[in-house]
Design a protein around this motif. Structure first.
Motif, PDB file in Angstrom:
ATOM      1  N   TYR A  70      28.892  45.305  36.469  1.00  0.00           N
ATOM      2  CA  TYR A  70      28.143  44.281  35.747  1.00  0.00           C
ATOM      3  C   TYR A  70      26.755  44.791  35.348  1.00  0.00           C
ATOM      4  O   TYR A  70      26.249  44.458  34.268  1.00  0.00           O
ATOM      5  N   SER A  82      40.572  47.379  37.996  1.00  0.00           N
ATOM      6  CA  SER A  82      40.267  46.442  36.911  1.00  0.00           C
ATOM      7  C   SER A  82      41.312  45.342  36.799  1.00  0.00           C
ATOM      8  O   SER A  82      42.466  45.503  37.186  1.00  0.00           O
ATOM      9  N   ASN A  83      40.847  44.223  36.272  1.00  0.00           N
ATOM     10  CA  ASN A  83      41.733  43.100  35.960  1.00  0.00           C
ATOM     11  C   ASN A  83      41.096  42.315  34.821  1.00  0.00           C
ATOM     12  O   ASN A  83      39.934  42.540  34.470  1.00  0.00           O
ATOM     13  N   SER A  84      41.856  41.413  34.257  1.00  0.00           N
ATOM     14  CA  SER A  84      41.376  40.680  33.088  1.00  0.00           C
ATOM     15  C   SER A  84      40.117  39.869  33.390  1.00  0.00           C
ATOM     16  O   SER A  84      39.203  39.786  32.559  1.00  0.00           O
ATOM     17  N   GLN A  85      40.046  39.300  34.598  1.00  0.00           N
ATOM     18  CA  GLN A  85      38.889  38.484  34.954  1.00  0.00           C
ATOM     19  C   GLN A  85      37.622  39.326  35.053  1.00  0.00           C
ATOM     20  O   GLN A  85      36.543  38.904  34.629  1.00  0.00           O
ATOM     21  N   LEU A  86      37.761  40.526  35.584  1.00  0.00           N
ATOM     22  CA  LEU A  86      36.623  41.435  35.682  1.00  0.00           C
ATOM     23  C   LEU A  86      36.097  41.782  34.291  1.00  0.00           C
ATOM     24  O   LEU A  86      34.883  41.774  34.046  1.00  0.00           O
ATOM     25  N   ILE A 112      36.515  40.073  31.496  1.00  0.00           N
ATOM     26  CA  ILE A 112      35.942  38.878  30.868  1.00  0.00           C
ATOM     27  C   ILE A 112      34.525  38.643  31.373  1.00  0.00           C
ATOM     28  O   ILE A 112      33.602  38.363  30.594  1.00  0.00           O
ATOM     29  N   ASN A 113      34.338  38.779  32.678  1.00  0.00           N
ATOM     30  CA  ASN A 113      33.006  38.605  33.254  1.00  0.00           C
ATOM     31  C   ASN A 113      32.035  39.668  32.762  1.00  0.00           C
ATOM     32  O   ASN A 113      30.860  39.392  32.509  1.00  0.00           O
ATOM     33  N   ASN A 150      34.601  30.503  33.238  1.00  0.00           N
ATOM     34  CA  ASN A 150      35.056  31.014  34.534  1.00  0.00           C
ATOM     35  C   ASN A 150      34.272  32.285  34.873  1.00  0.00           C
ATOM     36  O   ASN A 150      34.813  33.390  34.888  1.00  0.00           O
ATOM     37  N   MET A 151      32.992  32.092  35.154  1.00  0.00           N
ATOM     38  CA  MET A 151      32.104  33.223  35.435  1.00  0.00           C
ATOM     39  C   MET A 151      31.996  33.415  36.938  1.00  0.00           C
ATOM     40  O   MET A 151      31.709  32.469  37.680  1.00  0.00           O
ATOM     41  N   SER A 152      32.219  34.634  37.384  1.00  0.00           N
ATOM     42  CA  SER A 152      32.198  34.904  38.822  1.00  0.00           C
ATOM     43  C   SER A 152      30.785  34.808  39.380  1.00  0.00           C
ATOM     44  O   SER A 152      29.783  34.943  38.664  1.00  0.00           O
TER      45      SER A 152
END
Length: 316
Positions: free
Chosen positions: A131, A59-63, A65-66, A254-256
């Motif tokens: 997701y 896990s990471n913050s970007q994951l 957030i997405n 900032n959506m992957s």
């Protein structure tokens, strides 16, 4: 490459669906066996898949957030589908019971039995399932509240107990493990992962057995099925793709790429299996629901690769 993966995966699904259909036709998979298979997948293998996937993912913050964006935009998906499904029902002059089935099947797709295996193949390493789980968590909160209320004609209101089933608990625990990076013993992950991997093949076998036993000839005669198929499998996901592209660019989100594709393709999934089961339980037109399930599942073999290709073109 992605298109090849999705076509390859759908071909695998097709073979397994045929196996399930043969099992049902030959009497090996009885009605009781179908009920058992459904509960075994939903209450045992799927929670194991979710838990073990989340325990392994880095896990990471970007994951996160997405995941939050997918969760939030799921309600936008459902609202758009509700508006379009309701309007479509009125334009076709459907009666109340058929209108309910039509609207709910426009809103809810087969995000478990088809969505999980497909996104796991498209985005390996747990990202696709992460997701998909965020989407399912939001979708379930509407399915087991508004969905049951509509199918029971307002007589059966959902309870917190129904919403907090083992599947939802696995989702919440999984999110907690990922968010806070809680260590989980490897032997536990390996054991649950092995069981969770059975979700994909069992789901396809179940769909095949279910489709064989729903009286296809009578079910597919209603012309609303084909309007629903066009709207659900093509019109809504294409419109959603353009809408979310506009939102992402306008608000500089900032959506992957993976989150974007999962969000839109979940909207393009064929009709949800549980609507068929619940419509039968609450005295609704389950034959129409079964027809929706059958036709959209068959057509999705063509439309899902088309939507994936469209999204890759849209994202550049």
């Amino acid at each position: 490459m992605g298109s090849e993966i999705i076509i390859h995966q759908l071909l695998i699904f097709g073979v397994l669906i045929v196996v399930g259909a043969i099992g049902s036709y030959s009497g090996i998979i009885t009605e009781k066996a179908k009920d058992f298979l459904s509960r075994f997948i939903i209450d045992i293998t799927l929670p194991c898949l979710i838990f073990s996937t989340f325990a392994r993912i880095d896990s990471n913050s970007q994951l996160l957030i997405n995941g939050g964006l997918v969760f939030a935009f799921t309600f936008v998906n459902l609202f758009l589908a509700f508006v379009v499904g309701s309007a479509s029902s009125k334009l076709q002059g459907l009666n109340k019971g058929n209108s309910t089935i039509h609207t709910l099947h426009t809103m809810f797709g087969n995000i478990v039995f088809l969505g999980y295996p497909l996104f796991d193949a498209l985005f390996p390493g747990g990202i696709g399932i992460f997701y998909a789980a965020a989407y399912q968590l939001a979708s379930n909160s509407v399915t087991f509240t508004y969905g049951i209320y509509r199918l029971s004609s307002g007589t059966n209101k959902s309870s917190f107990k129904r919403l907090m089933n083992i599947n939802t608990i696995a989702l919440l625990i999984g999110f907690g493990i990922t968010a806070f990076k809680i260590p989980v013993p490897s032997f536990l992950i390996d054991a649950l992962s092995g069981l969770g991997k059975a979700t994909s093949p069992l789901s396809m076998v179940y769909i095949g057995a279910l489709l064989m036993g729903i009286g296809i000839r009578k079910s597919v005669k209603h012309w609303s099925i084909y309007i629903l198929s066009f709207v659900k499998l093509l019109l809504l996901p294409i419109a959603a793709g353009f809408l979310y592209m506009f939102i992402v660019k306008t608000f500089n989100l900032n959506m992957s790429r993976e989150a974007f594709i999962v969000l839109v393709m979940e909207m393009a999934m064929p009709c949800q299996t549980i609507v068929v089961v619940m419509s039968r339980r609450y005295g609704g037109n389950y034959q129409l629901a079964a027809g929706n399930l059958f036709v959209t599942t068959i057509l999705s073999i063509l439309t899902l690769p088309a939507i994936y290709f469209f999204l890759n073109y849209l994202l550049g």
